[in-house]
Scaffold this motif. Structure first.
Motif, PDB file in Angstrom:
ATOM      1  N   TRP A  51       0.816  -1.269   0.075  1.00  0.00           N
ATOM      2  CA  TRP A  51      -0.183  -0.080  -0.013  1.00  0.00           C
ATOM      3  C   TRP A  51       0.791   1.266  -0.072  1.00  0.00           C
ATOM      4  O   TRP A  51       1.368   1.340   1.088  1.00  0.00           O
ATOM      5  N   ARG A  53       0.961   5.106   0.455  1.00  0.00           N
ATOM      6  CA  ARG A  53       0.142   6.057   0.802  1.00  0.00           C
ATOM      7  C   ARG A  53       0.180   7.192  -0.230  1.00  0.00           C
ATOM      8  O   ARG A  53      -0.672   7.896  -0.169  1.00  0.00           O
ATOM      9  N   CYS A  56      -2.425   6.861  -2.575  1.00  0.00           N
ATOM     10  CA  CYS A  56      -3.781   6.664  -2.138  1.00  0.00           C
ATOM     11  C   CYS A  56      -4.774   7.971  -2.311  1.00  0.00           C
ATOM     12  O   CYS A  56      -4.187   8.987  -1.838  1.00  0.00           O
ATOM     13  N   ILE A  57      -5.721   7.950  -2.854  1.00  0.00           N
ATOM     14  CA  ILE A  57      -6.568   9.249  -2.860  1.00  0.00           C
ATOM     15  C   ILE A  57      -7.654   9.108  -1.942  1.00  0.00           C
ATOM     16  O   ILE A  57      -8.834   9.760  -2.047  1.00  0.00           O
ATOM     17  N   GLY A  58      -7.907   7.956  -1.272  1.00  0.00           N
ATOM     18  CA  GLY A  58      -9.067   7.625  -0.338  1.00  0.00           C
ATOM     19  C   GLY A  58     -10.244   7.312  -0.539  1.00  0.00           C
ATOM     20  O   GLY A  58     -11.372   7.816  -0.093  1.00  0.00           O
ATOM     21  N   CYS A  59     -10.477   6.754  -1.864  1.00  0.00           N
ATOM     22  CA  CYS A  59     -11.600   6.639  -2.499  1.00  0.00           C
ATOM     23  C   CYS A  59     -12.553   5.593  -1.780  1.00  0.00           C
ATOM     24  O   CYS A  59     -13.680   5.517  -1.789  1.00  0.00           O
ATOM     25  N   GLY A  60     -11.921   4.620  -1.042  1.00  0.00           N
ATOM     26  CA  GLY A  60     -12.550   3.531  -0.417  1.00  0.00           C
ATOM     27  C   GLY A  60     -13.077   2.478  -1.088  1.00  0.00           C
ATOM     28  O   GLY A  60     -13.587   1.430  -0.661  1.00  0.00           O
ATOM     29  N   GLY A  71      -9.390  -1.755   6.255  1.00  0.00           N
ATOM     30  CA  GLY A  71      -9.456  -0.337   5.910  1.00  0.00           C
ATOM     31  C   GLY A  71      -8.548   0.057   4.993  1.00  0.00           C
ATOM     32  O   GLY A  71      -7.843  -0.859   4.534  1.00  0.00           O
ATOM     33  N   ILE A  72      -8.859   1.189   4.669  1.00  0.00           N
ATOM     34  CA  ILE A  72      -7.901   2.076   3.543  1.00  0.00           C
ATOM     35  C   ILE A  72      -6.325   1.799   4.017  1.00  0.00           C
ATOM     36  O   ILE A  72      -5.404   1.541   2.931  1.00  0.00           O
ATOM     37  N   ASP A  73      -6.021   1.913   5.079  1.00  0.00           N
ATOM     38  CA  ASP A  73      -4.640   1.826   5.534  1.00  0.00           C
ATOM     39  C   ASP A  73      -4.245   0.142   5.750  1.00  0.00           C
ATOM     40  O   ASP A  73      -4.416  -0.418   6.782  1.00  0.00           O
ATOM     41  N   CYS A  91      -8.278  -0.666  -7.296  1.00  0.00           N
ATOM     42  CA  CYS A  91      -7.739   0.416  -7.145  1.00  0.00           C
ATOM     43  C   CYS A  91      -7.329   1.545  -8.286  1.00  0.00           C
ATOM     44  O   CYS A  91      -6.610   0.895  -9.245  1.00  0.00           O
TER      45      CYS A  91
END
Length: 298
Positions: A51, A53, A56-60, A71-73, A91
């Motif tokens: 992963w 970081r 990552c755009i946090g889209c879920g 979770g995302i993290d 992703c």
């Protein structure tokens, strides 16, 4: 179907791992735990997802796809990850991606065939690297047998910590063998890599049994093995025990640090440094002074 194994990456058009244009097969698994390791994701023979970081755009979308409801993290719940890969499929930015995957030897052979013209025109071929390619002896044996029959030149990069007789058939197919000499002192070698160096030094000596070209590589790491006397002792060992070998001194680089972030691991970035060009030139002069030829693929 061939033999299955674990790889980190198949890197075409490589020019630093032997003569000519090459494809480098980065195989997972390693018996050493070097504190400066550039490929920490490849220490074990198992599928691994990273992963990143910063991507990552946090889209879920990864959360929605995950059967374990991670979770995302990913690194906060990595112990729950079953490496199914569903998150990598959804992703949109590549923040979740395979760092180690399981493959079939036949698929690797078909992939390297695509660049056979480049091997032929440049005098290149296939290089097995890692991780540590000898950590998967059956997979390595199958790959080298198939590629040997195709007539492609092969090389291997190894830490030298293996059962020589078990791996010898694969080594005998190599045109060139790169073996690392990380430190001549057994206690310091264990301090920095997790194992003593007696087996590695014995295996280096046994390379004389093979017809391959031999290159002993020293990854020169500031504060670890960059002392003039350390390099001189290493060179004298090579000169005495492996007289046909050449040496290559490689200055440390921190390029693998992003991979530690991707797997949720840490590295003390301040513990090691890259020796200055002037210092490297002095160490190379010591090698020449001790009567060993230098080679440079970088």
């Amino acid at each position: 179907m061939g033999t299955t194994g674990y790889i980190m990456e198949l890197q075409p058009f490589s020019v630093n791992d032997g003569d000519g244009i090459r494809t480098t097969v980065f195989m997972a698994g390693c018996p050493l735990r070097c504190k400066w390791c550039a490929n920490p994701e490849g220490r074990d023979n198992k599928i691994k997802i990273g992963w990143y970081r910063r991507k990552c755009i946090g889209c879920g979308k990864c959360v929605e796809a995950c059967p374990e409801h991670i979770g995302i993290d990913l690194n906060k719940e990595r112990s729950k990850c079953v490496a199914c890969g569903r998150c990598t499929e959804v992703c949109p930015t590549g923040a979740r991606s395979y760092m180690v995957r399981k493959v079939d030897s036949d698929d690797i052979v078909e992939a390297v065939k695509k660049d056979r013209l480049f091997y032929a025109m440049s005098g290149g071929g296939i290089t097995f690297s890692g991780g540590e390619p000898t950590a998967q002896p059956a997979f390595l044996d199958e790959l080298t047998k198939e590629i040997y029959d195709l007539g492609y030149s092969m090389a291997i990069e190894t830490c030298g910590y293996f059962d020589f007789d078990a791996v010898k058939p694969s080594l005998e197919r190599m045109d060139m063998i790169f073996m690392d000499l990380k430190h001549v002192d057994p206690a310091l070698h264990k301090k920095y890599t997790g194992v003593r160096n007696e087996k590695i030094l014995d295996n280096m000596t046994r390379l004389q049994e093979l017809n391959s070209d031999i290159v002993i590589r020293i990854p020169v790491i500031g504060s670890v093995n960059d002392g003039e006397e350390t390099i001189r002792k290493a060179t004298r060992f090579v000169h005495e025990k492996i007289p046909k070998a050449k040496m290559e001194l490689l200055p440390y680089h921190p390029f693998g640090h992003i991979k530690y972030e991707a797997i949720g691991a840490t590295i003390d970035q301040d513990a090691f440094y890259r020796p200055a060009p002037e210092a490297m030139n002095l160490l190379r002069a010591i090698v020449k002074d001790e009567g060993v030829s230098l080679i440079d693929f970088r």
